[in-house]
Design a protein around this motif. Structure first.
Motif, PDB file in Angstrom:
ATOM      1  N   SER A  46       0.837  -1.208   0.000  1.00 40.90           N
ATOM      2  CA  SER A  46       0.000   0.000   0.000  1.00 40.90           C
ATOM      3  C   SER A  46       0.871   1.257   0.000  1.00 40.90           C
ATOM      4  CB  SER A  46      -0.906  -0.021   1.234  1.00 40.90           C
ATOM      5  OG  SER A  46      -1.549   1.215   1.391  1.00 40.90           O
ATOM      6  N   ILE A  47       1.909   1.266   0.811  1.00 38.51           N
ATOM      7  CA  ILE A  47       2.810   2.426   0.877  1.00 38.51           C
ATOM      8  C   ILE A  47       3.529   2.615  -0.457  1.00 38.51           C
ATOM      9  CG2 ILE A  47       4.935   3.279   1.942  1.00 38.51           C
ATOM     10  CD1 ILE A  47       3.895   2.046   4.599  1.00 38.51           C
ATOM     11  N   LYS A  48       3.952   1.509  -1.069  1.00 40.01           N
ATOM     12  CA  LYS A  48       4.615   1.606  -2.382  1.00 40.01           C
ATOM     13  C   LYS A  48       3.685   2.212  -3.416  1.00 40.01           C
ATOM     14  CE  LYS A  48       8.073  -2.105  -2.197  1.00 40.01           C
ATOM     15  NZ  LYS A  48       8.443  -3.438  -2.716  1.00 40.01           N
ATOM     16  N   GLN A  49       2.411   1.779  -3.398  1.00 40.60           N
ATOM     17  CA  GLN A  49       1.436   2.318  -4.352  1.00 40.60           C
ATOM     18  C   GLN A  49       1.209   3.806  -4.111  1.00 40.60           C
ATOM     19  OE1 GLN A  49      -1.802  -0.390  -3.598  1.00 40.60           O
ATOM     20  NE2 GLN A  49      -1.194  -1.788  -5.223  1.00 40.60           N
ATOM     21  N   LYS A  50       1.076   4.196  -2.848  1.00 43.90           N
ATOM     22  CA  LYS A  50       0.888   5.610  -2.515  1.00 43.90           C
ATOM     23  C   LYS A  50       2.102   6.419  -2.962  1.00 43.90           C
ATOM     24  CE  LYS A  50      -2.193   4.980   1.422  1.00 43.90           C
ATOM     25  NZ  LYS A  50      -2.317   5.040   2.882  1.00 43.90           N
ATOM     26  N   PHE A  51       3.293   5.850  -2.790  1.00 40.92           N
ATOM     27  CA  PHE A  51       4.522   6.528  -3.197  1.00 40.92           C
ATOM     28  C   PHE A  51       4.541   6.750  -4.702  1.00 40.92           C
ATOM     29  CE2 PHE A  51       8.930   6.319  -4.716  1.00 40.92           C
ATOM     30  CZ  PHE A  51       9.443   7.442  -4.085  1.00 40.92           C
ATOM     31  N   LYS A  52       4.150   5.713  -5.466  1.00 43.19           N
ATOM     32  CA  LYS A  52       4.123   5.847  -6.929  1.00 43.19           C
ATOM     33  C   LYS A  52       3.147   6.932  -7.354  1.00 43.19           C
ATOM     34  CE  LYS A  52       5.715   1.372  -8.581  1.00 43.19           C
ATOM     35  NZ  LYS A  52       5.413   0.168  -9.330  1.00 43.19           N
ATOM     36  N   ILE A  53       1.981   6.974  -6.706  1.00 44.75           N
ATOM     37  CA  ILE A  53       0.981   7.996  -7.028  1.00 44.75           C
ATOM     38  C   ILE A  53       1.541   9.383  -6.706  1.00 44.75           C
ATOM     39  CG2 ILE A  53      -1.266   8.927  -6.320  1.00 44.75           C
ATOM     40  CD1 ILE A  53      -2.166   5.960  -5.970  1.00 44.75           C
ATOM     41  N   ALA A  54       2.162   9.512  -5.535  1.00 48.74           N
ATOM     42  CA  ALA A  54       2.730  10.805  -5.132  1.00 48.74           C
ATOM     43  C   ALA A  54       3.849  11.215  -6.086  1.00 48.74           C
ATOM     44  CB  ALA A  54       3.257  10.728  -3.696  1.00 48.74           C
ATOM     45  N   GLU A  55       4.643  10.241  -6.503  1.00 45.04           N
ATOM     46  CA  GLU A  55       5.736  10.524  -7.433  1.00 45.04           C
ATOM     47  C   GLU A  55       5.176  11.030  -8.767  1.00 45.04           C
ATOM     48  OE1 GLU A  55       9.956   8.233  -7.906  1.00 45.04           O
ATOM     49  OE2 GLU A  55       8.167   7.055  -8.345  1.00 45.04           O
ATOM     50  N   GLY A  56       4.094  10.403  -9.220  1.00 45.68           N
ATOM     51  CA  GLY A  56       3.444  10.839 -10.459  1.00 45.68           C
ATOM     52  C   GLY A  56       2.913  12.259 -10.333  1.00 45.68           C
ATOM     53  N   ARG A  57       2.289  12.559  -9.203  1.00 45.55           N
ATOM     54  CA  ARG A  57       1.773  13.923  -8.982  1.00 45.55           C
ATOM     55  C   ARG A  57       2.915  14.924  -8.948  1.00 45.55           C
ATOM     56  NH1 ARG A  57      -1.896  11.970  -4.684  1.00 45.55           N
ATOM     57  NH2 ARG A  57      -0.457  13.000  -3.262  1.00 45.55           N
ATOM     58  N   TYR A  58       4.028  14.535  -8.343  1.00 45.09           N
ATOM     59  CA  TYR A  58       5.196  15.418  -8.270  1.00 45.09           C
ATOM     60  C   TYR A  58       5.708  15.726  -9.680  1.00 45.09           C
ATOM     61  CZ  TYR A  58      10.086  16.734  -7.743  1.00 45.09           C
ATOM     62  OH  TYR A  58      11.286  17.376  -7.845  1.00 45.09           O
ATOM     63  N   TYR A  60       4.083  15.517 -12.496  1.00 47.97           N
ATOM     64  CA  TYR A  60       3.082  16.320 -13.192  1.00 47.97           C
ATOM     65  C   TYR A  60       3.197  17.782 -12.748  1.00 47.97           C
ATOM     66  CZ  TYR A  60      -1.493  17.904 -14.801  1.00 47.97           C
ATOM     67  OH  TYR A  60      -2.510  18.591 -15.398  1.00 47.97           O
ATOM     68  N   GLY A  61       3.360  17.978 -11.437  1.00 48.33           N
ATOM     69  CA  GLY A  61       3.520  19.333 -10.892  1.00 48.33           C
ATOM     70  C   GLY A  61       4.760  20.012 -11.447  1.00 48.33           C
ATOM     71  N   GLU A  62       5.848  19.263 -11.532  1.00 46.85           N
ATOM     72  CA  GLU A  62       7.093  19.805 -12.100  1.00 46.85           C
ATOM     73  C   GLU A  62       6.870  20.252 -13.540  1.00 46.85           C
ATOM     74  OE1 GLU A  62      10.859  19.648 -11.103  1.00 46.85           O
ATOM     75  OE2 GLU A  62       9.645  20.261  -9.391  1.00 46.85           O
ATOM     76  N   MET A  63       6.169  19.418 -14.327  1.00 47.55           N
ATOM     77  CA  MET A  63       5.897  19.784 -15.723  1.00 47.55           C
ATOM     78  C   MET A  63       5.058  21.054 -15.786  1.00 47.55           C
ATOM     79  SD  MET A  63       5.246  16.226 -17.885  1.00 47.55           S
ATOM     80  CE  MET A  63       3.517  16.425 -17.632  1.00 47.55           C
TER      81      MET A  63
END
Length: 104
Positions: A46-58, A60-63
């Motif tokens: 669950s933590i790994k999945q949340k991390f991947k989602i957060a990484e994706g949002r990060y 996207y935010g950077e872009m």
């Protein structure tokens, strides 16, 4: 001899019963450990999945930040060009007024 053998047998039976109880407790402990391990594995997943989602949002935010910075630069350039146009117009108007004052 019979009494000794009987006592020895009772002693062995008690020892076997104690060993049996210890085995049951060990089995229960092992089951609980396996349950805890499964829960922890699920939590890690669950933590790994949340991390991947957060990484994706990060990412996207950077872009978006990069795009916004580019847009800001474009707008600043546009403002500068417009200011130059306004200055040229003001200069032309000034010259026109000067000409009007000197010639009329």
């Amino acid at each position: 001899i019979s009494e000794m053998a009987e006592n020895k047998l009772k002693s062995i039976e008690e020892e076997l019963q104690t060993v049996g109880e210890n085995m049951k407790q060990l089995e229960k402990s092992a089951e609980k450990a396996v349950e805890r391990e499964e829960k922890l594995k699920d939590k890690i997943l669950s933590i790994k999945q949340k991390f991947k989602i957060a990484e994706g949002r990060y990412e996207y935010g950077e872009m978006n930040i990069t795009k916004l910075n580019q847009r800001i630069d474009d707008i600043e350039d546009e403002i500068y060009r417009e200011k130059l146009k306004i200055k040229r117009c003001a200069d032309e108007l000034g010259e026109t007024f000067d000409d009007m004052l000197t010639n009329y």
